[in-house]
Write a protein that holds these residues in place. Structure first.
Motif, short mmCIF file in Angstrom:
data_model
loop_
_atom_site.label_atom_id
_atom_site.label_comp_id
_atom_site.label_asym_id
_atom_site.label_seq_id
_atom_site.Cartn_x
_atom_site.Cartn_y
_atom_site.Cartn_z
N ALA A 171 47.95 10.29 59.73
CA ALA A 171 49.32 10.35 59.22
C ALA A 171 50.31 9.56 60.06
CB ALA A 171 49.77 11.81 59.12
N LEU B 67 52.69 6.96 58.63
CA LEU B 67 53.99 7.30 58.04
C LEU B 67 55.17 6.95 58.93
CD1 LEU B 67 52.96 10.84 56.75
CD2 LEU B 67 53.59 8.91 55.28
N PHE C 197 54.89 8.53 50.09
CA PHE C 197 54.06 9.34 49.20
C PHE C 197 52.78 8.61 48.82
CE2 PHE C 197 56.30 13.22 47.51
CZ PHE C 197 57.14 13.33 48.61
N LEU D 129 50.55 9.28 51.63
CA LEU D 129 50.06 10.65 51.57
C LEU D 129 48.89 10.79 50.60
CD1 LEU D 129 53.32 12.83 51.61
CD2 LEU D 129 51.69 12.45 53.45
N LEU E 53 45.94 9.48 52.27
CA LEU E 53 45.57 10.38 53.36
C LEU E 53 44.76 11.57 52.85
CD1 LEU E 53 45.84 11.04 56.40
CD2 LEU E 53 47.95 12.28 55.83
N ILE E 54 45.15 12.12 51.71
CA ILE E 54 44.40 13.23 51.12
C ILE E 54 42.98 12.79 50.78
CG2 ILE E 54 44.25 14.77 49.13
CD1 ILE E 54 47.32 14.83 49.10
N SER F 121 48.40 16.10 61.55
CA SER F 121 48.36 16.81 60.27
C SER F 121 49.74 17.31 59.86
CB SER F 121 47.39 17.99 60.34
OG SER F 121 47.77 18.91 61.35
N ALA G 37 52.82 14.62 57.92
CA ALA G 37 53.04 14.48 56.48
C ALA G 37 54.19 15.37 56.00
CB ALA G 37 51.76 14.82 55.73
N TRP H 168 51.97 21.65 51.90
CA TRP H 168 51.46 20.87 53.03
C TRP H 168 51.59 21.63 54.34
CZ3 TRP H 168 49.45 15.92 51.96
CH2 TRP H 168 48.79 15.34 53.06
#
Length: 381
Positions: free
Chosen positions: A160, A163, A208, A211, A214-215, A232, A235, A287
């Motif tokens: 993450a 970001l 987003f 994200l 990332l998932i 973690s 996000a 999240w």
């Protein structure tokens, strides 16, 4: 002829040179100003804790100035080593922490500085905000460009921290939402408001999209190494800041748009800001609960301390700020209680992490630049 040189990894205590603190100073340190800054802003919302919040804001100013001097000195004294940060796939992301740390100082100046020193401080605040905007825009474009052209990345190594450079713009947008009502000139208010909406759009859709990847990465390759355990929580940052930005800008919109002949647009922006803010808050709740479970999983084997632990603080702080803003707008006790609980958790985390940071800095354990410690390479023709 090409020569590649690698540098051995040694803790600062073994290097023994007075300039080693400067030589090993990296942008990661500015994450501490983000965590300290958001806590100072939250404490300022409680009358009984306002003095503590103001003291933290002043401390944060000192930290930001100190870190800026140290990092600026590194570029002056060790330019060849400093510039290698742009080739590092993780450390380069932390350039985004610089404008985000500055944003907390700007917001603190509005919360604490204006009541203490008066409106004469506004030109400085406005000037710093535009500087913050410029820095956020540069980070949001330049670092991804470096990712595409100079750095080496793979989906299994993604975290993450991707970001950090893009989220700086939406943090500036939320800050603009607090600045606009303080400006006396309606044209200046309108410029700040529209710029803030652009900054929000400049950041949130990109965040987003990261994200979503990332998932997928975590589903395919599971959790990152324990050294990146705090990532973690990162996000939660763009989600919480995105909600907060829409809530703040929406509350500004009716008066500012009406003053510029766009009254119907202002009412619409207020409604969209509230509804979208609630929706994003709900996404953030999902999240945050996931991040708690991930952190508990990491705690089974132990999480080694590093500057990345500051990643626990700012995301939690902006989500707590959005929660308290919803409490103020909706007058629902649930949001008030939850917001206060999140602030209490943040304060405890800050005490723990700041204590570990001071100890690590004193021992020299935290002053290790990857580009000197053998994780970056220098190529010369």
């Amino acid at each position: 002829m090409t020569r590649i040189a690698f540098y051995p990894a040694k803790p600062l205590s073994q290097l023994g040179q007075p300039l080693d603190v400067i030589r090993h100073f990296t942008p990661n340190w500015f994450a501490a100003t983000m965590g300290t800054g958001i806590l100072s802003l939250l404490l300022g919302q409680f009358a009984a804790l306002r003095a503590v919040g103001e003291a933290l804001w002043l401390l944060n100013i000192a930290l930001f100035v100190l870190f800026s001097l140290l990092y600026g000195a590194r570029w002056l004294l060790f330019f060849d080593e400093a510039r290698r940060v742009f080739g590092h796939s993780t450390v380069s992301m932390f350039f985004g922490t610089i404008p985000m740390g500055l944003a907390t100082l700007i917001n603190g100046a509005m919360l604490y500085g204006l009541p203490r020193w008066g409106d004469g401080l506004l030109p400085l605040i406005e000037g710093l905000w535009w500087l913050d905007v410029a820095m956020a825009l540069v980070c949001g474009v330049a670092i991804p460009f470096m990712m595409f052209t100079r750095q080496e990345h793979s989906i299994d190594q993604m975290t993450a921290v991707w970001l950090l450079p893009v989220v700086a713009a939406e943090v500036a947008a939320a800050s603009g939402g607090q600045l606009a009502p303080h400006l006396a000139d309606t044209a200046a208010q309108f410029h700040v408001l529209i710029t803030s909406y652009v900054l929000w759009a400049f950041s949130v859709p990109v965040a987003f999209s990261i994200l979503a990847i990332l998932i997928l990465r975590m589903a395919l390759h599971k959790l990152p190494h324990e050294n990146m355990a705090a990532s973690s929580w990162l996000a939660l940052g763009p989600i919480g800041t995105g909600a907060l930005g829409l809530l703040l800008l929406g509350s500004d919109a009716p008066a500012i748009f009406a003053a510029n002949g766009l009254e119907s647009v202002g009412a619409m922006a207020e409604g969209i800001g509230l509804v979208a803010g609630i929706i994003l808050w709900g996404f953030g709740l999902w999240w945050m609960l996931l991040a708690v479970l991930i952190t508990l999983r990491y705690l089974r084997s132990g999480i080694p301390f590093n500057l990345g632990w500051w990643g626990f603080t700012f995301p939690l702080g902006v989500y707590a700020t959005a929660t308290l803003k919803l409490a103020a707008v909706l007058h629902l006790g649930f949001f008030t209680v939850m917001g206060e609980a999140l602030v209490a958790c943040l304060a405890l985390l800050w005490l723990l992490i700041m204590g570990r940071t001071l100890r690590g800095a004193w021992r020299g354990e935290l002053f290790v630049s990857p580009c000197i410690a053998g994780l970056c390479k220098r190529t010369e023709g």
